[in-house]
Design an enzyme around this catalytic site. Structure first.
Site, PDB file in Angstrom:
ATOM      1  N   GLU A 277       1.199  -1.208  -0.167  1.00 33.55           N
ATOM      2  CA  GLU A 277       0.167  -0.394   0.148  1.00 33.55           C
ATOM      3  C   GLU A 277       0.941   1.676  -0.158  1.00 33.55           C
ATOM      4  O   GLU A 277       0.511   1.807   0.823  1.00 33.55           O
ATOM      5  CB  GLU A 277      -0.894  -0.009   1.030  1.00 33.55           C
ATOM      6  CG  GLU A 277      -1.401  -0.974   1.658  1.00 33.55           C
ATOM      7  CD  GLU A 277      -2.173  -0.664   2.920  1.00 33.55           C
ATOM      8  OE1 GLU A 277      -2.242  -0.764   3.924  1.00 33.55           O
ATOM      9  OE2 GLU A 277      -3.066  -1.722   3.244  1.00 33.55           O
ATOM     10  N   PRO A 278       1.712   1.560  -0.848  1.00 34.72           N
ATOM     11  CA  PRO A 278       2.923   2.894  -1.154  1.00 34.72           C
ATOM     12  C   PRO A 278       1.636   4.272  -1.496  1.00 34.72           C
ATOM     13  O   PRO A 278       0.973   3.921  -2.031  1.00 34.72           O
ATOM     14  CB  PRO A 278       3.814   1.962  -2.340  1.00 34.72           C
ATOM     15  CG  PRO A 278       2.746   1.488  -3.070  1.00 34.72           C
ATOM     16  CD  PRO A 278       1.984   0.176  -2.416  1.00 34.72           C
ATOM     17  N   ARG A 316       2.740  19.594   6.271  1.00 30.04           N
ATOM     18  CA  ARG A 316       4.594  19.200   6.680  1.00 30.04           C
ATOM     19  C   ARG A 316       5.391  19.353   7.611  1.00 30.04           C
ATOM     20  O   ARG A 316       5.720  19.081   8.841  1.00 30.04           O
ATOM     21  CB  ARG A 316       4.562  18.063   5.787  1.00 30.04           C
ATOM     22  CG  ARG A 316       3.391  16.998   4.813  1.00 30.04           C
ATOM     23  CD  ARG A 316       3.874  15.816   3.961  1.00 30.04           C
ATOM     24  NE  ARG A 316       5.158  15.252   5.054  1.00 30.04           N
ATOM     25  CZ  ARG A 316       6.184  14.900   5.399  1.00 30.04           C
ATOM     26  NH1 ARG A 316       6.860  15.486   4.326  1.00 30.04           N
ATOM     27  NH2 ARG A 316       6.774  13.946   5.741  1.00 30.04           N
ATOM     28  N   CYS A 352      -1.633  33.147  10.152  1.00 32.38           N
ATOM     29  CA  CYS A 352      -1.489  33.599  11.586  1.00 32.38           C
ATOM     30  C   CYS A 352      -0.778  32.957  12.994  1.00 32.38           C
ATOM     31  O   CYS A 352      -1.615  32.553  13.320  1.00 32.38           O
ATOM     32  CB  CYS A 352      -2.581  34.306  12.656  1.00 32.38           C
ATOM     33  SG  CYS A 352      -2.758  36.220  10.929  1.00 32.38           S
ATOM     34  N   TYR A 381       0.893  13.995   0.531  1.00 25.06           N
ATOM     35  CA  TYR A 381       0.336  14.808   1.867  1.00 25.06           C
ATOM     36  C   TYR A 381       0.705  16.258   1.499  1.00 25.06           C
ATOM     37  O   TYR A 381       0.994  17.226   2.223  1.00 25.06           O
ATOM     38  CB  TYR A 381       0.760  13.832   3.196  1.00 25.06           C
ATOM     39  CG  TYR A 381       1.203  12.316   3.451  1.00 25.06           C
ATOM     40  CD1 TYR A 381      -0.227  11.911   3.540  1.00 25.06           C
ATOM     41  CD2 TYR A 381       1.885  11.494   2.879  1.00 25.06           C
ATOM     42  CE1 TYR A 381      -0.266  10.540   4.002  1.00 25.06           C
ATOM     43  CE2 TYR A 381       2.411  10.406   2.558  1.00 25.06           C
ATOM     44  CZ  TYR A 381       0.778  10.025   2.898  1.00 25.06           C
ATOM     45  OH  TYR A 381       0.742   8.231   3.333  1.00 25.06           O
TER      46      TYR A 381
HETATM   47  N1  LLP Z   1      -1.633   1.814   4.408  1.00 28.61           N
HETATM   48  C1  LLP Z   1      -1.277   2.668   6.390  1.00 28.61           C
HETATM   49  C2  LLP Z   1      -2.403   1.418   6.769  1.00 28.61           C
HETATM   50  C3  LLP Z   1      -1.666   3.846   6.242  1.00 28.61           C
HETATM   51  O1  LLP Z   1      -1.686   4.084   7.933  1.00 28.61           O
HETATM   52  C4  LLP Z   1      -0.772   3.947   5.373  1.00 28.61           C
HETATM   53  C5  LLP Z   1      -0.313   6.129   5.742  1.00 28.61           C
HETATM   54  C6  LLP Z   1       0.230   3.814   3.810  1.00 28.61           C
HETATM   55  C7  LLP Z   1      -0.572   2.890   3.627  1.00 28.61           C
HETATM   56  C8  LLP Z   1       0.771   4.674   3.181  1.00 28.61           C
HETATM   57  O2  LLP Z   1       1.783   4.872   3.970  1.00 28.61           O
HETATM   58  P1  LLP Z   1       2.754   5.832   2.598  1.00 28.61           P
HETATM   59  O3  LLP Z   1       3.107   4.554   1.698  1.00 28.61           O
HETATM   60  O4  LLP Z   1       2.765   7.589   2.327  1.00 28.61           O
HETATM   61  O5  LLP Z   1       4.236   6.197   3.747  1.00 28.61           O
HETATM   62  N2  LLP Z   1       0.748  12.605   6.864  1.00 28.61           N
HETATM   63  C9  LLP Z   1       1.889  12.328   7.134  1.00 28.61           C
HETATM   64  C10 LLP Z   1       1.498  10.653   6.542  1.00 28.61           C
HETATM   65  C11 LLP Z   1       0.531  10.545   7.467  1.00 28.61           C
HETATM   66  C12 LLP Z   1       0.905   8.460   6.708  1.00 28.61           C
HETATM   67  C13 LLP Z   1      -0.620   7.955   7.308  1.00 28.61           C
HETATM   68  N3  LLP Z   1      -0.476   6.263   6.825  1.00 28.61           N
HETATM   69  C14 LLP Z   1       3.355  12.998   6.404  1.00 28.61           C
HETATM   70  O6  LLP Z   1       3.146  13.575   5.665  1.00 28.61           O
HETATM   71  O7  LLP Z   1       4.272  12.430   6.523  1.00 28.61           O
END
Ligand code: LLP
Length: 440
Positions: A277-278, A316, A352, A381
């Site tokens: 799940e990337p 972020r 602000c 994000y």
């Molecule tokens: N699968 C699940 C169950 C997840 O909770 C997430 C991310 C992903 C897949 C995808 O993860 P990725 O491959 O994108 O790392 N807002 C934060 C990141 C929050 C990620 C939440 N879950 C940021 O801006 O770094």
């Protein structure tokens, strides 16, 4: 990212003039390449790449990924709807998330998506009873059409060694269930006529740059899955979550080959389809947030470069202290002069809040106002976490597509207008007190 931004500098200036700033620009070719690298890494096995929509759910990005064969990992019914709307087939859509409402579960079951990732025993029983009411409401339901396909998110209690806000694999985190609870849930689901356990899942965090916690988790969860087989519960899907990090600053990202081989080494002798799940790794390094310099401000201690993007557009840095390398974009693509550089500057937005800072003490030449800066690696994000705080309007999104005729830009979402932003409230105001409005 820097090479892309500099090579396309004249086009980026043109886009900023046409669509205004702040503006998100994505390199669509990069997204395509990133997705295909994942597919390639797991090509020796039955696998399904379910792109995590939370990173960026723009429909044009989803459509591109759908055409490449992507599935979707969704955390709300809104994301499920987006995935289906963009043409991702229902049998490639999974629905995860720690707080699914009954109506969301019901819709996901009606849509007959691949499976739901379950986060607690309570949720499992809720899914069972919703599946039962759906079956009761249908005439002549077949068992296949009424049983809810589920997978259980197991929390392996392993430290992913990332920012605490995006670490999810420890028992202190709200996510998943421990191994013993998972076993009981599988036994329960196995006996239920309304549930069909088809998968097992873990996800220990995001922006991971160390491989060993992932491999350790995979090993632990594979052991659990094997023990389930011994109990007569055979699963079809082994869902390893997302989480692979990218290089924002000086991080060394995990090589996809090492990742895939590491995971596969824990699954020898097993025939499960691997799901991953990337999110960030597919879109993160494709995106640039373009912003225009409004002006400079000096205090006795500091130089501030004030830009027209704020923490509402890219949160972020304010939320995680994240770094998005600023690239100064000159119209002709040339580097700006850095001879006799002035004191370093904090690049700040107009919101602000004192946390509305993109980066501190950054070497920048004197700014007159009007210069264009691109914050790099903002594809994941970025827009998806944007808000309208301070009554600011969400920025437009543009994709740059490259083909044999070169690069061309397409608008993927126009900037929100003021009229759109108040429409809903005006309607409420009008229906609640029509006279007040008439008098204006
Ligand atoms: N699968 C699940 C169950 C997840 O909770 C997430 C991310 C992903 C897949 C995808 O993860 P990725 O491959 O994108 O790392 N807002 C934060 C990141 C929050 C990620 C939440 N879950 C940021 O801006 O770094």
């Amino acid at each position: 990212m820097e090479t892309f931004a500099k090579a396309h500098s004249p086009m980026l200036h043109e886009l900023a003039r046409t669509h205004g700033t702040p503006l998100y620009v994505y390199d669509m070719e990069r997204i395509k390449r990133n997705f295909l690298s994942f597919k390639q890494a797991f090509s020796g096995r039955k696998s399904l790449i379910c792109y995590a929509l939370k990173a960026n759910a723009n429909l044009s990005i989803l459509k591109l990924l759908a055409q490449l064969g992507s599935g979707a990992d969704c955390v709300s019914i809104g994301e499920v709807r987006r995935a289906l709307l963009a043409g991702i087939p229902r049998y490639k859509v999974i629905f995860s998330g720690v707080g699914k409402r009954d109506d969301e579960i019901e819709e996901a079951l009606r849509e007959n998506i691949l499976f739901l990732n379950v986060e607690s025993f309570e949720e499992l029983k809720r899914i069972e009873s919703i599946a039962k009411s759906l079956a009761d409401s249908r005439t002549n339901p077949s068992p296949e059409s009424t049983r809810a396909r589920i997978s259980i998110r197991v929390n392996p209690n392993i430290d992913a060694k990332t920012h605490p806000y995006i670490s999810t694999g420890l028992h202190e985190n709200k996510f998943g269930v421990d191994i013993d609870t998972a076993k009981q849930m599988y036994l329960y689901a196995h006996k239920s006529s309304m549930l069909e356990p088809v998968g097992i899942h873990f996800h220990i965090g995001s922006q991971l740059t160390e491989l060993s916690p992932l491999i350790e988790s995979s090993h632990k969860i594979a052991q659990l899955a094997r023990s389930l087989v011994a109990l007569g519960i055979s699963l079809r899907f082994f869902d390893i979550g997302g989480g692979l990090g990218i290089r924002y600053d000086s991080e060394t990202p995990i090589a996809l080959y090492d990742y895939a081989q590491g995971i596969l080494s824990t699954l020898s002798g097993c025939d499960w389809t691997i799901i991953c799940e990337p999110g960030r790794r597919i879109v993160g390094d494709s995106g640039l947030l373009l912003t225009q310099v409004i002006g400079q401000k000096h205090t006795s201690q500091k130089r501030f470069v004030i830009v027209d993007a704020g923490m509402n557009d890219l949160m972020r840095p304010a939320l995680y202290g994240a770094f998005h390398q600023p690239i100064l974009l000159c119209e002709n693509g040339a580097e700006s002069s850095t001879t006799n550089p002035p004191m370093p500057a904090d690049i700040v937005g107009p919101v602000c809040e004192s946390s509305d800072v993109f980066c501190r003490d950054f070497a920048l030449p004197e700014m007159q106002g009007g210069e264009l800066i691109g914050f790099s690696n903002a594809g994941a994000y970025g827009h998806s976490m944007s808000s309208t705080y301070n009554a600011r309007l969400r920025p437009a999104e543009v994709g740059i597509y490259t083909d044999e005729n070169g690069a061309h830009a397409k608008l993927l979402r126009r900037a929100e207008s003021f009229a759109e932003s108040v429409q809903n409230e005006l309607e409420a105001l009008e229906s609640n007190c029509p006279k007040t409005l008439e008098s204006h």
